[in-house]
Design an enzyme around this catalytic site. Structure first.
Site, PDB file in Angstrom:
ATOM      1  N   GLU A 161       7.053   1.187  -8.413  1.00 46.77           N
ATOM      2  CA  GLU A 161       7.070   0.653  -7.184  1.00 46.77           C
ATOM      3  C   GLU A 161       6.384  -0.712  -6.555  1.00 46.77           C
ATOM      4  O   GLU A 161       7.785  -1.195  -6.003  1.00 46.77           O
ATOM      5  CB  GLU A 161       6.508   1.855  -6.369  1.00 46.77           C
ATOM      6  CG  GLU A 161       4.977   1.107  -6.484  1.00 46.77           C
ATOM      7  CD  GLU A 161       4.667   3.027  -5.329  1.00 46.77           C
ATOM      8  OE1 GLU A 161       4.308   4.249  -6.251  1.00 46.77           O
ATOM      9  OE2 GLU A 161       4.393   2.460  -4.037  1.00 46.77           O
ATOM     10  N   SER A 218       3.486   6.296   3.009  1.00 42.01           N
ATOM     11  CA  SER A 218       2.903   7.770   3.731  1.00 42.01           C
ATOM     12  C   SER A 218       1.444   7.116   3.629  1.00 42.01           C
ATOM     13  O   SER A 218       0.633   7.624   4.839  1.00 42.01           O
ATOM     14  CB  SER A 218       2.373   8.333   2.604  1.00 42.01           C
ATOM     15  OG  SER A 218       3.908   9.228   2.394  1.00 42.01           O
ATOM     16  N   SER A 264      -0.254  -0.014   1.098  1.00 42.94           N
ATOM     17  CA  SER A 264      -0.072  -0.744  -0.488  1.00 42.94           C
ATOM     18  C   SER A 264      -0.064  -1.985  -0.060  1.00 42.94           C
ATOM     19  O   SER A 264       1.480  -2.603   1.068  1.00 42.94           O
ATOM     20  CB  SER A 264       0.973  -0.544  -1.236  1.00 42.94           C
ATOM     21  OG  SER A 264       0.145   0.067  -2.210  1.00 42.94           O
ATOM     22  N   ARG A 267      -1.175  -5.895  -7.162  1.00 42.67           N
ATOM     23  CA  ARG A 267      -1.769  -5.540  -5.213  1.00 42.67           C
ATOM     24  C   ARG A 267      -3.099  -5.355  -4.918  1.00 42.67           C
ATOM     25  O   ARG A 267      -3.475  -5.575  -5.896  1.00 42.67           O
ATOM     26  CB  ARG A 267      -1.521  -3.743  -6.038  1.00 42.67           C
ATOM     27  CG  ARG A 267      -2.151  -2.695  -4.925  1.00 42.67           C
ATOM     28  CD  ARG A 267      -2.278  -1.172  -5.156  1.00 42.67           C
ATOM     29  NE  ARG A 267      -1.912  -0.845  -3.812  1.00 42.67           N
ATOM     30  CZ  ARG A 267      -2.920  -0.137  -2.729  1.00 42.67           C
ATOM     31  NH1 ARG A 267      -4.623  -0.804  -3.821  1.00 42.67           N
ATOM     32  NH2 ARG A 267      -3.404   0.892  -2.304  1.00 42.67           N
TER      33      ARG A 267
END
Lengths: 387, 302
Positions: A157, A208, A211, A223
């Protein structure tokens, strides 16, 4: 057109079915789309070719035509699928074709319905894989395999997010913007920002959950932080506190509320500014800090609670983003994700907070296509593939 | 540890008994916070102390252990003495009851004819600004307003340097999970102090007097208390903690495994980590059972 080897055969350009395909595919089979299946929302981006020649149209398989018509002539799908028409991108050049990019979303909770639909429309006769990202690509892989008889090509992702951002920013004019005068209702406006020389930058993806990705140069990203207090928290808490059912309702309520009745400010504790640490009286000292008191609870309405939830979540994200930017020596922070959809309050709050607390050192940037980048990244990945 | 958590004082319900020792206070200080007021005072306490000498029959090769203890058998009690020492007391109550508390102090402490002028009442916290006038009216003394952060680090440093078992570490999977730290010869500074009150301040403590506020958040104890009061029928902070103890946050929070079906290996996020707090709450908003209240409580604490 010429084949790579053997007698000359027309190259399959992806519009025939798998069975009819002669195996010399220069491009993957149509339909071209990418999916990002997140915790709350599933995002789908579909490339509608607009350069279809009359010959091609004749050869176009019925199934493909059905899908194309279904996706492009509707703006709502089933009971909760939506196409964001205002985000449509026309005349997009992709792998030698020209077409329109359509942006569609539906709740992840309706994934089963989507799978049913894909099965019904016989998607498996057209494509053999779907490029998908997000947690759902893993969670629903087996369902896709069994029900739709399609393999899911699972993609990371974060990688897809960055890839999507790069593509859209190169393609869509004024994709990137910032808010000028975010704290002044009269003067506040969107101003385009030239993101062509972006590195390094921070991406704060508010879905939701949140990151935070530091992008140092092309291909060099990681990340570096995140928080579980994201869009899902806003929606969840609002539903519990106000009885609302959808994100749009929650935002509508928040727009009308006053969070100062709910939150305890510095001046409520100190009677004014807290000079020693440069904390002005209007700063929130304790979110929901008045709510342990029954008298205060009686004076607030649902709209105030929704507003406070929005402000609390947004400021917390802004604070973490700011500290992360500081730690990594980055001064451009790009906020994306569907939490910011139809949510100018949050965008302006982020813009103001970043500027205020950093004394103008940090810039909050936003992108028009909000939470669709992961799906776009998958689409790009799809067309990269050669058989 | 929750069972040992100090209960908030209910002045209307429990009068003099809880504040009894306050009558003997020699020195009082207030920290008037956003939600709670903390009162600390010294009183003189007489206590008996037994004096021990080493038993001449002790095996000579018995050595004291790491904490400088030897077994009981090695000692013989000689005599008892009566000593006077200082005892440090702590009380807290909701700031909304400050007036009642001040009335009590006036009657029982200030009211004593001896040494009124000798009483030093220092105060800190936001309320020291806000309630300055009230305190002046009630007690007839000008309080000495001290800086909250200076007091905080003075207090922390004092306790950390002098009181054994003041500081502790929590290790979830150890038995016992709490490991108490003795004051050591290790340098104390610098350390990061995270003060979690109504709101949160994070400070870098450099020395006995030097401190820098380097961060903070408005999501603190006040938020937990406020949200808990809105989402459950709990009456008070302590009841909220009790509810939280019984709840299962995983029914309210969206975990990584709820999104991925397992862990998110690429960036090393295990499936049990919370991806979105209250992420499942939207769907179960119509569930009005008490279980929900408990689950929510737990969700909020994490």
């Amino acid at each position: 057109m010429s084949a790579d080897s053997g007698p000359s055969k027309p190259l399959c350009n992806g519009t025939s079915t798998i069975e009819m395909c002669n195996g010399y595919c220069s491009k993957p089979h149509m339909p071209w789309f990418g999916m990002d299946i997140g915790g709350t929302l599933a995002k789908l981006v579909y490339f509608e070719p607009t350069d279809v020649t009359p010959d091609e149209e004749e050869l176009e398989v019925e199934t493909l035509r059905t899908i194309r018509r279904y996706l492009t002539s509707n703006v709502a799908y089933g009971s909760d699928g939506v196409r964001d028409v205002h985000l449509e991108m026309k005349n997009v050049k992709l792998a030698g074709r020209v077409g329109t990019l359509h942006f569609i979303r539906f709740p992840t909770a309706s994934m089963k319905s989507f799978i049913e639909l894909a099965k019904e429309k016989k998607l498996a006769t057209l494509a053999d894989t779907i490029c998908a990202t997000g947690g759902g690509a893993y969670k629903f892989e087996e369902d896709f395999n069994k029900e739709v008889e399609l393999a899911l090509h699972k993609l990371d992702e974060l990688q897809m997010l960055i890839q999507g951002i790069n593509f859209i920013d190169d393609t869509y004019p004024s994709e990137c913007f910032y808010w000028a005068h975010p704290d002044d209702e009269e003067q506040c406006k969107k101003v385009p920002f030239d993101f062509s020389d972006p590195y390094p930058y921070l991406v704060v993806n508010i879905g939701s959950g949140v990151s935070i990705i530091a992008v140092k140069s092309q291909g060099d990203y990681a990340r570096v932080s995140g928080t579980s207090l994201g869009g899902g928290t806003f929606l969840g808490l609002c539903c519990l506190l106000t009885g609302c059912n959808t994100f749009e309702e929650a935002i509508e309520m928040a727009a009308q509320g006053d969070s100062k009745k709910v939150d305890k400010l510095v001046k409520d504790i100190y009677g004014g500014d807290y000079d020693k640490f440069n904390l002005p009286g209007h700063v929130v000292a304790s979110s929901f800090g008045h709510m342990m008191c029954e008298d205060h609870r009686k004076t607030v309405c649902k709209e105030d609670l929704a507003r406070s939830t929005l402000v609390t979540i947004t400021n917390n994200i802004g604070s973490i983003a700011r500290m992360t930017a500081l730690n990594h020596g980055i001064n451009k922070v790009v906020f994306v994700g569907n939490f910011l959809r139809v949510n100018p309050i949050a965008m302006k709050l982020l813009a103001y907070a970043m500027e205020y607390w950093s004394k103008g050192q940090l810039k909050a940037l936003f992108l028009e296509h909000e939470g669709h980048f992961g799906a776009v990244g998958c689409l790009i990945e799809l067309i990269k593939e050669k058989r | 540890m929750a069972e040992y958590y100090a209960k908030s004082l209910e002045l209307s319900g429990i009068p003099a008994l809880t504040l009894t020792n306050l009558k003997h206070a020699e020195r009082i200080a207030f920290d008037i916070g956003g939600s709670l007021t903390k009162l600390a005072f010294f009183s003189k306490i007489s206590h008996k102390r037994a004096l021990y000498t080493i038993n001449p029959n002790t095996k000579s090769n018995e050595k004291p252990d790491a904490l400088n203890h030897v077994s009981h058998d090695s000692y013989v009690s000689n005599c008892e003495t009566e000593e006077e020492g200082w005892r440090l007391h702590f009380i807290n109550f909701e700031t909304k009851y400050i007036e009642s508390c001040l009335d009590f102090v006036k009657q029982n402490v200030m009211g004593r004819s001896t040494d009124v002028n000798g009483k030093i009442i220092k105060a800190t916290g936001g309320g020291a600004h806000k309630y300055k006038q009230l305190i002046n009216e009630k007690l007839g003394v000008e309080i000495s307003k001290e800086d909250e952060i200076q007091c905080l680090i003075k207090g922390c440093n004092f306790l950390l340097k002098n009181i054994p078992d003041e500081a502790f570490i929590y290790e979830k999977h150890s038995n016992p999970p709490y490991k108490f730290q003795s004051p050591s010869n290790q340098p104390l500074f610098p350390y990061l102090l995270v003060n979690i009150g109504s709101g949160v301040s994070m400070m870098k403590v450099i020395s006995d007097t030097e401190v820098e506020r380097i961060g903070g958040t408005s999501l603190g104890g006040g938020s937990f208390w406020g949200l808990g009061s809105l989402l459950t029928k709990a009456k008070g902070f302590d009841e909220l903690l009790e509810l939280a103890e019984k709840g299962d946050h995983r029914l309210v929070d969206m975990l990584v495994k709820d999104i991925y079906g397992g862990s998110y290996d690429l960036i090393g996020l295990p499936g049990d980590i919370i991806a979105s707090s209250f992420g499942k709450a939207a769907r179960s908003a119509s569930d009005t059972s008490t279980h929900l209240h408990e689950r929510i409580k737990k969700g909020k604490l994490s």
